[in-house]
Design an enzyme around this catalytic site. Structure first.
Site, PDB file in Angstrom:
ATOM      1  N   TRP A 168      40.025  41.045  40.086  1.00 35.39           N
ATOM      2  CA  TRP A 168      38.942  41.833  39.478  1.00 35.39           C
ATOM      3  C   TRP A 168      38.642  43.118  40.244  1.00 35.39           C
ATOM      4  CZ3 TRP A 168      35.856  42.199  43.569  1.00 35.39           C
ATOM      5  CH2 TRP A 168      35.833  41.134  44.480  1.00 35.39           C
ATOM      6  N   ASN A 169      39.204  43.296  41.445  1.00 39.85           N
ATOM      7  CA  ASN A 169      38.703  44.417  42.265  1.00 39.85           C
ATOM      8  C   ASN A 169      39.245  45.781  41.820  1.00 39.85           C
ATOM      9  OD1 ASN A 169      41.244  43.724  43.288  1.00 39.85           O
ATOM     10  ND2 ASN A 169      40.735  44.400  45.339  1.00 39.85           N
ATOM     11  N   GLY A 243      45.695  38.768  44.923  1.00 36.90           N
ATOM     12  CA  GLY A 243      44.411  38.084  45.097  1.00 36.90           C
ATOM     13  C   GLY A 243      44.268  37.603  46.518  1.00 36.90           C
ATOM     14  N   GLU A 265      50.660  39.732  46.699  1.00 39.11           N
ATOM     15  CA  GLU A 265      49.959  40.691  47.564  1.00 39.11           C
ATOM     16  C   GLU A 265      48.575  40.110  47.815  1.00 39.11           C
ATOM     17  OE1 GLU A 265      47.294  43.208  48.347  1.00 39.11           O
ATOM     18  OE2 GLU A 265      48.151  44.793  47.068  1.00 39.11           O
ATOM     19  N   LEU A 266      48.293  39.792  49.098  1.00 35.99           N
ATOM     20  CA  LEU A 266      47.129  38.952  49.402  1.00 35.99           C
ATOM     21  C   LEU A 266      46.096  39.694  50.254  1.00 35.99           C
ATOM     22  CD1 LEU A 266      49.291  35.767  50.067  1.00 35.99           C
ATOM     23  CD2 LEU A 266      48.262  36.515  47.913  1.00 35.99           C
ATOM     24  N   GLU A 397      38.619  37.723  56.115  1.00 37.87           N
ATOM     25  CA  GLU A 397      38.372  38.883  55.254  1.00 37.87           C
ATOM     26  C   GLU A 397      36.959  38.778  54.666  1.00 37.87           C
ATOM     27  OE1 GLU A 397      40.637  38.989  51.578  1.00 37.87           O
ATOM     28  OE2 GLU A 397      41.058  41.111  51.923  1.00 37.87           O
TER      29      GLU A 397
HETATM   30  P1  ADP Z   1      38.678  35.754  44.245  1.00 35.65           P
HETATM   31  O1  ADP Z   1      38.387  34.482  44.988  1.00 35.65           O
HETATM   32  O2  ADP Z   1      38.243  36.935  44.978  1.00 35.65           O
HETATM   33  O3  ADP Z   1      38.259  35.749  42.816  1.00 35.65           O
HETATM   34  P2  ADP Z   1      41.342  34.888  43.751  1.00 35.65           P
HETATM   35  O4  ADP Z   1      42.496  35.075  44.647  1.00 35.65           O
HETATM   36  O5  ADP Z   1      40.811  33.505  43.624  1.00 35.65           O
HETATM   37  O6  ADP Z   1      40.248  35.891  44.235  1.00 35.65           O
HETATM   38  O7  ADP Z   1      41.671  35.436  42.303  1.00 35.65           O
HETATM   39  C1  ADP Z   1      42.730  36.283  41.983  1.00 35.65           C
HETATM   40  C2  ADP Z   1      43.281  35.863  40.652  1.00 35.65           C
HETATM   41  O8  ADP Z   1      43.791  34.542  40.754  1.00 35.65           O
HETATM   42  C3  ADP Z   1      42.272  35.810  39.511  1.00 35.65           C
HETATM   43  O9  ADP Z   1      42.899  36.295  38.341  1.00 35.65           O
HETATM   44  C4  ADP Z   1      41.968  34.335  39.354  1.00 35.65           C
HETATM   45  O10 ADP Z   1      41.612  34.000  38.039  1.00 35.65           O
HETATM   46  C5  ADP Z   1      43.324  33.745  39.682  1.00 35.65           C
HETATM   47  N1  ADP Z   1      43.276  32.346  40.133  1.00 35.65           N
HETATM   48  C6  ADP Z   1      42.283  31.706  40.763  1.00 35.65           C
HETATM   49  N2  ADP Z   1      42.640  30.435  41.045  1.00 35.65           N
HETATM   50  C7  ADP Z   1      43.897  30.258  40.575  1.00 35.65           C
HETATM   51  C8  ADP Z   1      44.841  29.178  40.553  1.00 35.65           C
HETATM   52  N3  ADP Z   1      44.545  27.986  41.074  1.00 35.65           N
HETATM   53  N4  ADP Z   1      46.037  29.386  39.992  1.00 35.65           N
HETATM   54  C9  ADP Z   1      46.381  30.571  39.480  1.00 35.65           C
HETATM   55  N5  ADP Z   1      45.532  31.632  39.463  1.00 35.65           N
HETATM   56  C10 ADP Z   1      44.319  31.489  39.999  1.00 35.65           C
END
Ligand code: ADP
Length: 529
Positions: A168-169, A243, A265-266, A397
Site C-alpha cells: 500500500w505504500n 512488502g 523486495e522487502l 523497521e
Molecule cells: P504490511 O504489514 O505493511 O501491510 P505486508 O508485507 O504484510 O505489509 O503486505 C504486503 C502485501 O502482502 C499486501 O498486498 C498484503 O495483502 C500481502 N500479504 C499479506 N499477507 C500475505 C500472505 N500470507 N500471503 C501473501 N500475501 C500476503
C-alpha cells in the site's frame, strides 16, 4: 457461487475529490456483488471512500486462466508492438496525473508531492522499458562449444503469467512498475494489491486497456493476501512480492513449496553516514526528505543517521530545527511536505516503537506524538538520540517519520555500525570527496547506496538494478535484470560436422588425448576460452 463474465467493461468512474469517493472502479473477473465487501477508508478522515470485493481462490483461478489464454497471442506480437502499448500508457499516465494523484492520496493519505513521485517513476519506467525491450529481449549469440562448429544462441521466452503481490505504500508505482516489464516480456500479469489500495490498481488496469492492452492480459484480484496469496502463487509461473520481510518469508516458503520463480523486495533499516566534510546545507534537507518522505513509509527511507563526532551536535541541532519546519497536512494539493500514516495499525506500530525507546532511555528531541488534530493517523516527524541496541526502534523497521541519530569517531566504525543490521536495502553517504564516498558505499552491504542523497538517485536510475541484500530481499527490479527475470532463458545450439564425441573409428583413448591437448591449447590462446 457462479463467476460472471469479465466485468472490465463496466463503466469506470472514478474519484471525485469533492465527494471523496471512488465509484464504480471495477475490472475484476468476479461476480463482485456476490462477494463479501470490504470498506476502504480515507486515512485523512477515517471516512469510507468505497468498497472492494474480497475475492476467493476460485476468483484467482479464473483470473489466471483468463490471463493465460490472453497471453498466448500477446507473446506472439513483436516486442516493438508490445512497446507501443506502453508508450501510449505513459502518455495517459501523464495526462491523467491529477486523477491518479487524487486516488493515490485518497487511499494512502500521503502528501500529494509523494503521490506525484509515483506518477513520475511509472512514466520513467514505461519510457525506459518501451525503448529498451527489443534490445533486452533479442536472442543473443554466445560462444559455441566447438569454435566454428557449434552455433549457440540464447532466447528469452516469457515465463507465462506473473503474479504480483503489491503493498500500500507506493501502490501505483509498485503495482505498475513491476507489471510493465513483465508485460513487455510477453507475459500476462495478475495482481493482488494491498486491500487499502485496490482502487488505484484498478485504475491502472483501466489506463492499460485504454492504451490498447488486450482485455484479460492484466488482472486485478482484490482481497486479503493471507487468503488469496497462496492460490495466486500456486497458479502463476512467477511471483513478484514487495512488502515486509515477515510476509516475504511466508511468500518465499509458498513459492518454494510450489516451485515458483520469485523475486522479493522487502524491508530496510537504512543507514546514512555523514562525514566531517559533508555539506550540511545539502545533507540536512536531503536527509529530512530521506527520513520523512511518504511519512517514512518507504522501504528505502533513512531510519538511522551516523554523524562524525566532530560535527554531531551541530548536525543534531540543525536536523531538529529542520524537522520542526516540516509541514504536516491533510490536503489534496502540493502544500504539505508530509501526510498521514496509512492506518491505525501503522500508527500503533510507530507509537509503540517510540514509547519503547523512550522508556529505555532514548532522548526525543522533537516530535514523538500523534497528531489527531490534523487527522486520525497523523504522527509528528520525530528525532531521537541515545537509541541503544535493546530498543525495538534500533534494529526493527519502524516505517514511520522517525529517525535516530548516532555519533561515530572513525570511518571503520561508521561502516560497521551501518552494516550492523539484518537488512540490506539502501544506504546513504555524505562527503565532499566523491571518490571516498564511492569507496565507503561499496563497503555497505545494501543493494543501493547513494552518495550525497538519500534514495532518489539510485531508485530513479531505472537502467540500474534495485533490490535488497540480506533479509531485504531476493532478486532485483529495474534495468536489464528487471525484465529478464520475467523470461526463461533457453539455449539452442546448432552443431555442424563432428559433435562432442569421437569420430567414427577413433578410439576413445585417442579422442581423450586430443581433447586434452585442445583444452591445454585453450589456456594459451585466450580467444579460444
Ligand atoms: P504490511 O504489514 O505493511 O501491510 P505486508 O508485507 O504484510 O505489509 O503486505 C504486503 C502485501 O502482502 C499486501 O498486498 C498484503 O495483502 C500481502 N500479504 C499479506 N499477507 C500475505 C500472505 N500470507 N500471503 C501473501 N500475501 C500476503
Amino acid at each position: 457461487m457462479t463467476v460472471s463474465e469479465s466485468s472490465s467493461d463496466v463503466a469506470v468512474e472514478a474519484v471525485t475529490k469533492e465527494h471523496r469517493t471512488v465509484r464504480g472502479l471495477t475490472g475484476l473477473v468476479t461476480q463482485a456483488d456476490e462477494r463479501e465487501q470490504m470498506t476502504i477508508e480515507e486515512p485523512y478522515t477515517g471516512d469510507p471512500i468505497g468498497a472492494i470485493p474480497l475475492c476467493d481462490a476460485a476468483d484467482v483461478d479464473l483470473a489466471v486462466e483468463r490471463a493465460r489464454e490472453a497471453q498466448q497471442a500477446w507473446a506472439e506480437r513483436a516486442p516493438a508492438e508490445r512497446a507501443e502499448v506502453l508508450t501510449r500508457f505513459r502518455k495517459l499516465v501523464l495526462d491523467r496525473r491529477e486523477k491518479l494523484m487524487d486516488i493515490v492520496q485518497l487511499e494512502t493519505g500521503k502528501a500529494r508531492r509523494t503521490a506525484f513521485e509515483e506518477i513520475q517513476v511509472v512514466a520513467m519506467t514505461a519510457g525506459y522499458y518501451s525503448h529498451r525491450a527489443e534490445q533486452f529481449l533479442a536472442s543473443e549469440k554466445r560462444k559455441g562449444a566447438i569454435p566454428g562448429a557449434t552455433e549457440t544462441r540464447v532466447h528469452h521466452h516469457p515465463v507465462g503469467v506473473a503474479g504480483l503481490i503489491t503493498p500500500w505504500n507506493f501502490p501505483f508505482e509498485l503495482a505498475l512498475s513491476d507489471a510493465l516489464p513483465a508485460l513487455l516480456a510477453g507475459n500476462a500479469v495478475v495482481i493482488n494489491p494491498a486491500e487499502q489500495t485496490s482502487h488505484v490498481a484498478l485504475y491502472g488496469k483501466r489506463l492499460l486497456e485504454e492504451a490498447g492492452l488486450p482485455a484479460d492480459l492484466f488482472q486485478v484480484v482484490t482481497g486479503h493476501g493471507p487468503t488469496i496469496g497462496e492460490p495466486l502463487i500456486k497458479a502463476v509461473d512467477y511471483v513478484g512480492f514487495t512488502g515486509s520481510t515477515a510476509t516475504g518469508r511466508i511468500v518465499a516458503e509458498q513459492a518454494g513449496k510450489h516451485l515458483k520463480k520469485a523475486s522479493l523486495e522487502l524491508g530496510g533499516k537504512n543507514p546514512a553516514i555523514v562525514f566531517e566534510d559533508a555539506d550540511f546545507d545539502r545533507a540536512i534537507p536531503g536527509l529530512i526528505n530521506g527520513a520523512y518522505s511518504n511519512t517514512g513509509q518507504l522501504c528505502i527511507s533513512i531510519e538511522r543517521i551516523y554523524v562524525h563526532e566532530s560535527r554531531y551536535e551541530e548536525f543534531v541541532d540543525r536536523f531538529v530545527a529542520a524537522t520542526e519546519d516540516v509541514e504536516l497536512g491533510a490536503t489534496y494539493d502540493f502544500g504539505p511536505d508530509v501526510g498521514s500514516l496509512v492506518s491505525k495499525e501503522q500508527l500503533e506500530k510507530v507509537v509503540a516503537h517510540v514509547a519503547d525507546a523512550k522508556s529505555r532511555g532514548a532522548t526525543v528531541h522533537t516530535g514523538g506524538e500523534a497528531r489527531p488534530d490534523v487527522g486520525p493517523y497523523f504522527y509528528e516527524p520525530t528525532v531521537l538520540t541515545d537509541v541503544e541496541l535493546d530498543m525495538d526502534l534500533c534494529c526493527e523497521e519502524t516505517f514511520g517519520p522517525v529517525v535516530a541519530i548516532y555519533p561515530f569517531s572513525d570511518t571503520e566504525e561508521a561502516i560497521a555500525k551501518a552494516n550492523d543490521t539484518d537488512y540490506g536495502l539502501n544506504g546513504s553517504v555524505w562527503t565532499e570527496d566523491a571518490e571516498f564516498g564511492r569507496e565507503v558505499a561499496q563497503q555497505i552491504r545494501a543493494g543501493t547506496v547513494n552518495v550525497n542523497d538519500a534514495y532518489g538517485p539510485t531508485y530513479a536510475s531505472i537502467d540500474a538494478p534495485m533490490g535488497g541484500m540480506k533479509d531485504s530481499g531476493i532478486g532485483r527490479r529495474h534495468g536489464r535484470e528487471g525484465i529478464l527475470k520475467y523470461t526463461e532463458a533457453q539455449t539452442v545450439a546448432v552443431q555442424k560436422g563432428q559433435g562432442m564425441a569421437p569420430p567414427d573409428g577413433v578410439p576413445f583413448w585417442l579422442y581423450a588425448k586430443l581433447t586434452t591437448g585442445a583444452l591445454r591449447l585453450m589456456d594459451k590462446i585466450p580467444g579460444l576460452r
